[in-house]
Scaffold this motif. Structure first.
Motif, PDB file in Angstrom:
ATOM      1  N   VAL A  64      14.451 -11.158   6.328  1.00 49.02           N
ATOM      2  CA  VAL A  64      13.751 -10.900   5.067  1.00 49.02           C
ATOM      3  C   VAL A  64      12.283 -11.304   5.185  1.00 49.02           C
ATOM      4  O   VAL A  64      11.392 -10.585   4.720  1.00 49.02           O
ATOM      5  N   ALA A  65      12.020 -12.453   5.818  1.00 53.07           N
ATOM      6  CA  ALA A  65      10.631 -12.896   5.990  1.00 53.07           C
ATOM      7  C   ALA A  65       9.850 -11.916   6.858  1.00 53.07           C
ATOM      8  O   ALA A  65       8.664 -11.651   6.604  1.00 53.07           O
ATOM      9  N   GLY A  66      10.471 -11.349   7.877  1.00 50.74           N
ATOM     10  CA  GLY A  66       9.800 -10.356   8.710  1.00 50.74           C
ATOM     11  C   GLY A  66       9.466  -9.096   7.937  1.00 50.74           C
ATOM     12  O   GLY A  66       8.380  -8.529   8.086  1.00 50.74           O
ATOM     13  N   LEU A  67      10.387  -8.646   7.091  1.00 50.27           N
ATOM     14  CA  LEU A  67      10.120  -7.454   6.284  1.00 50.27           C
ATOM     15  C   LEU A  67       9.009  -7.699   5.276  1.00 50.27           C
ATOM     16  O   LEU A  67       8.126  -6.860   5.083  1.00 50.27           O
ATOM     17  N   VAL A  68       9.022  -8.853   4.634  1.00 54.10           N
ATOM     18  CA  VAL A  68       7.981  -9.181   3.659  1.00 54.10           C
ATOM     19  C   VAL A  68       6.635  -9.334   4.360  1.00 54.10           C
ATOM     20  O   VAL A  68       5.606  -8.852   3.870  1.00 54.10           O
ATOM     21  N   GLY A  69       6.626  -9.967   5.517  1.00 51.81           N
ATOM     22  CA  GLY A  69       5.383 -10.129   6.257  1.00 51.81           C
ATOM     23  C   GLY A  69       4.803  -8.805   6.703  1.00 51.81           C
ATOM     24  O   GLY A  69       3.588  -8.579   6.612  1.00 51.81           O
ATOM     25  N   SER A  70       5.646  -7.905   7.182  1.00 53.19           N
ATOM     26  CA  SER A  70       5.144  -6.594   7.601  1.00 53.19           C
ATOM     27  C   SER A  70       4.627  -5.807   6.400  1.00 53.19           C
ATOM     28  O   SER A  70       3.646  -5.071   6.511  1.00 53.19           O
ATOM     29  N   LEU A  71       5.241  -5.991   5.254  1.00 51.71           N
ATOM     30  CA  LEU A  71       4.751  -5.324   4.047  1.00 51.71           C
ATOM     31  C   LEU A  71       3.403  -5.888   3.633  1.00 51.71           C
ATOM     32  O   LEU A  71       2.486  -5.139   3.283  1.00 51.71           O
ATOM     33  N   LEU A  72       3.244  -7.211   3.697  1.00 53.64           N
ATOM     34  CA  LEU A  72       1.972  -7.819   3.315  1.00 53.64           C
ATOM     35  C   LEU A  72       0.845  -7.428   4.272  1.00 53.64           C
ATOM     36  O   LEU A  72      -0.285  -7.211   3.849  1.00 53.64           O
ATOM     37  N   PHE A  73       1.129  -7.360   5.572  1.00 51.64           N
ATOM     38  CA  PHE A  73       0.106  -6.967   6.526  1.00 51.64           C
ATOM     39  C   PHE A  73      -0.152  -5.460   6.504  1.00 51.64           C
ATOM     40  O   PHE A  73      -1.252  -5.020   6.848  1.00 51.64           O
ATOM     41  N   GLY A  74       0.825  -4.680   6.093  1.00 50.38           N
ATOM     42  CA  GLY A  74       0.674  -3.228   6.099  1.00 50.38           C
ATOM     43  C   GLY A  74       0.034  -2.674   4.847  1.00 50.38           C
ATOM     44  O   GLY A  74      -0.552  -1.594   4.869  1.00 50.38           O
ATOM     45  N   LEU A  75       0.126  -3.373   3.722  1.00 47.25           N
ATOM     46  CA  LEU A  75      -0.436  -2.847   2.478  1.00 47.25           C
ATOM     47  C   LEU A  75      -1.946  -2.653   2.528  1.00 47.25           C
ATOM     48  O   LEU A  75      -2.435  -1.621   2.058  1.00 47.25           O
ATOM     49  N   PRO A  76      -2.742  -3.581   3.060  1.00 48.94           N
ATOM     50  CA  PRO A  76      -4.188  -3.314   3.118  1.00 48.94           C
ATOM     51  C   PRO A  76      -4.537  -2.088   3.968  1.00 48.94           C
ATOM     52  O   PRO A  76      -5.500  -1.378   3.672  1.00 48.94           O
TER      53      PRO A  76
ATOM     54  N   MET B 277      -2.769   0.589   4.184  1.00 48.36           N
ATOM     55  CA  MET B 277      -2.353   1.791   3.464  1.00 48.36           C
ATOM     56  C   MET B 277      -3.165   2.008   2.194  1.00 48.36           C
ATOM     57  O   MET B 277      -2.963   2.987   1.492  1.00 48.36           O
ATOM     58  N   ASP B 278      -4.085   1.111   1.869  1.00 50.68           N
ATOM     59  CA  ASP B 278      -4.886   1.219   0.656  1.00 50.68           C
ATOM     60  C   ASP B 278      -5.859   2.389   0.792  1.00 50.68           C
ATOM     61  O   ASP B 278      -6.675   2.416   1.714  1.00 50.68           O
ATOM     62  N   PRO B 279      -5.812   3.380  -0.104  1.00 54.56           N
ATOM     63  CA  PRO B 279      -6.694   4.537   0.032  1.00 54.56           C
ATOM     64  C   PRO B 279      -8.155   4.212  -0.311  1.00 54.56           C
ATOM     65  O   PRO B 279      -9.056   4.923   0.097  1.00 54.56           O
ATOM     66  N   GLY B 280      -8.428   3.144  -1.040  1.00 53.62           N
ATOM     67  CA  GLY B 280      -9.797   2.806  -1.443  1.00 53.62           C
ATOM     68  C   GLY B 280     -10.638   2.304  -0.293  1.00 53.62           C
ATOM     69  O   GLY B 280     -11.842   2.552  -0.227  1.00 53.62           O
ATOM     70  N   SER B 281     -10.035   1.582   0.642  1.00 53.67           N
ATOM     71  CA  SER B 281     -10.822   1.062   1.758  1.00 53.67           C
ATOM     72  C   SER B 281     -10.525   1.887   2.996  1.00 53.67           C
ATOM     73  O   SER B 281      -9.391   2.063   3.387  1.00 53.67           O
ATOM     74  N   SER B 282     -11.575   2.403   3.604  1.00 50.27           N
ATOM     75  CA  SER B 282     -11.410   3.181   4.824  1.00 50.27           C
ATOM     76  C   SER B 282     -12.378   2.670   5.871  1.00 50.27           C
ATOM     77  O   SER B 282     -13.379   2.021   5.560  1.00 50.27           O
ATOM     78  N   ALA B 283     -12.096   2.956   7.119  1.00 50.53           N
ATOM     79  CA  ALA B 283     -12.943   2.491   8.213  1.00 50.53           C
ATOM     80  C   ALA B 283     -14.307   3.168   8.165  1.00 50.53           C
ATOM     81  O   ALA B 283     -15.319   2.559   8.488  1.00 50.53           O
ATOM     82  N   GLY B 284     -14.398   4.417   7.755  1.00 47.53           N
ATOM     83  CA  GLY B 284     -15.661   5.135   7.661  1.00 47.53           C
ATOM     84  C   GLY B 284     -16.583   4.531   6.614  1.00 47.53           C
ATOM     85  O   GLY B 284     -17.793   4.478   6.771  1.00 47.53           O
ATOM     86  N   HIS B 285     -16.020   4.046   5.545  1.00 48.53           N
ATOM     87  CA  HIS B 285     -16.804   3.443   4.472  1.00 48.53           C
ATOM     88  C   HIS B 285     -17.459   2.152   4.949  1.00 48.53           C
ATOM     89  O   HIS B 285     -18.627   1.897   4.675  1.00 48.53           O
ATOM     90  N   SER B 286     -16.754   1.330   5.701  1.00 50.08           N
ATOM     91  CA  SER B 286     -17.321   0.077   6.174  1.00 50.08           C
ATOM     92  C   SER B 286     -18.367   0.335   7.260  1.00 50.08           C
ATOM     93  O   SER B 286     -19.358  -0.379   7.343  1.00 50.08           O
ATOM     94  N   GLN B 287     -18.206   1.368   8.075  1.00 44.90           N
ATOM     95  CA  GLN B 287     -19.197   1.676   9.093  1.00 44.90           C
ATOM     96  C   GLN B 287     -20.476   2.196   8.451  1.00 44.90           C
ATOM     97  O   GLN B 287     -21.580   1.910   8.898  1.00 44.90           O
ATOM     98  N   LYS B 288     -20.336   2.929   7.372  1.00 45.60           N
ATOM     99  CA  LYS B 288     -21.507   3.466   6.684  1.00 45.60           C
ATOM    100  C   LYS B 288     -22.335   2.336   6.093  1.00 45.60           C
ATOM    101  O   LYS B 288     -23.558   2.338   6.156  1.00 45.60           O
ATOM    102  N   SER B 289     -21.668   1.343   5.515  1.00 47.11           N
ATOM    103  CA  SER B 289     -22.404   0.232   4.918  1.00 47.11           C
ATOM    104  C   SER B 289     -23.090  -0.598   5.994  1.00 47.11           C
ATOM    105  O   SER B 289     -24.186  -1.123   5.778  1.00 47.11           O
ATOM    106  N   GLU B 290     -22.469  -0.751   7.167  1.00 50.68           N
ATOM    107  CA  GLU B 290     -23.116  -1.489   8.253  1.00 50.68           C
ATOM    108  C   GLU B 290     -24.332  -0.745   8.768  1.00 50.68           C
ATOM    109  O   GLU B 290     -25.363  -1.352   9.098  1.00 50.68           O
TER     110      GLU B 290
END
Length: 79
Positions: free
Chosen positions: A47-59, A61-74
């Motif tokens: 159960v701890a492994g499933l919860v941990g993978s969900l916590l690490f995977g949610l960011p 899967m977030d559609p608001g933050s993308s790698a292109g957006h952070s590169q543009k700001s840099e």
């Protein structure tokens, strides 16, 4: 080919559906304290492994933050 068919009385066929053995199975042994603790720790680890993978995977899967957006700001800070 000669096929030999033996007659089976209907009462025998009907009795076979509701036949019960008079031999009782052995009683199940109760699990020891160490076995219960081992099973609960394995379950807790899964159960701890499933919860941990969900916590690490949610960011990721977030559609608001993308790698292109952070590169543009840099790139805008470099000018």
């Amino acid at each position: 080919m000669f096929r030999r068919r033996e007659a089976v009385p209907f009462a025998f066929v009907a009795e076979a559906d509701r036949f019960r053995s008079n031999v009782t199975p052995p009683a199940r042994q109760r699990p020891s304290l160490s076995q219960v603790a081992n099973r609960s720790l394995v379950g807790l680890t899964v159960v701890a492994g499933l919860v941990g993978s969900l916590l690490f995977g949610l960011p990721a899967m977030d559609p608001g933050s993308s790698a292109g957006h952070s590169q543009k700001s840099e790139a805008s800070h470099r000018r």
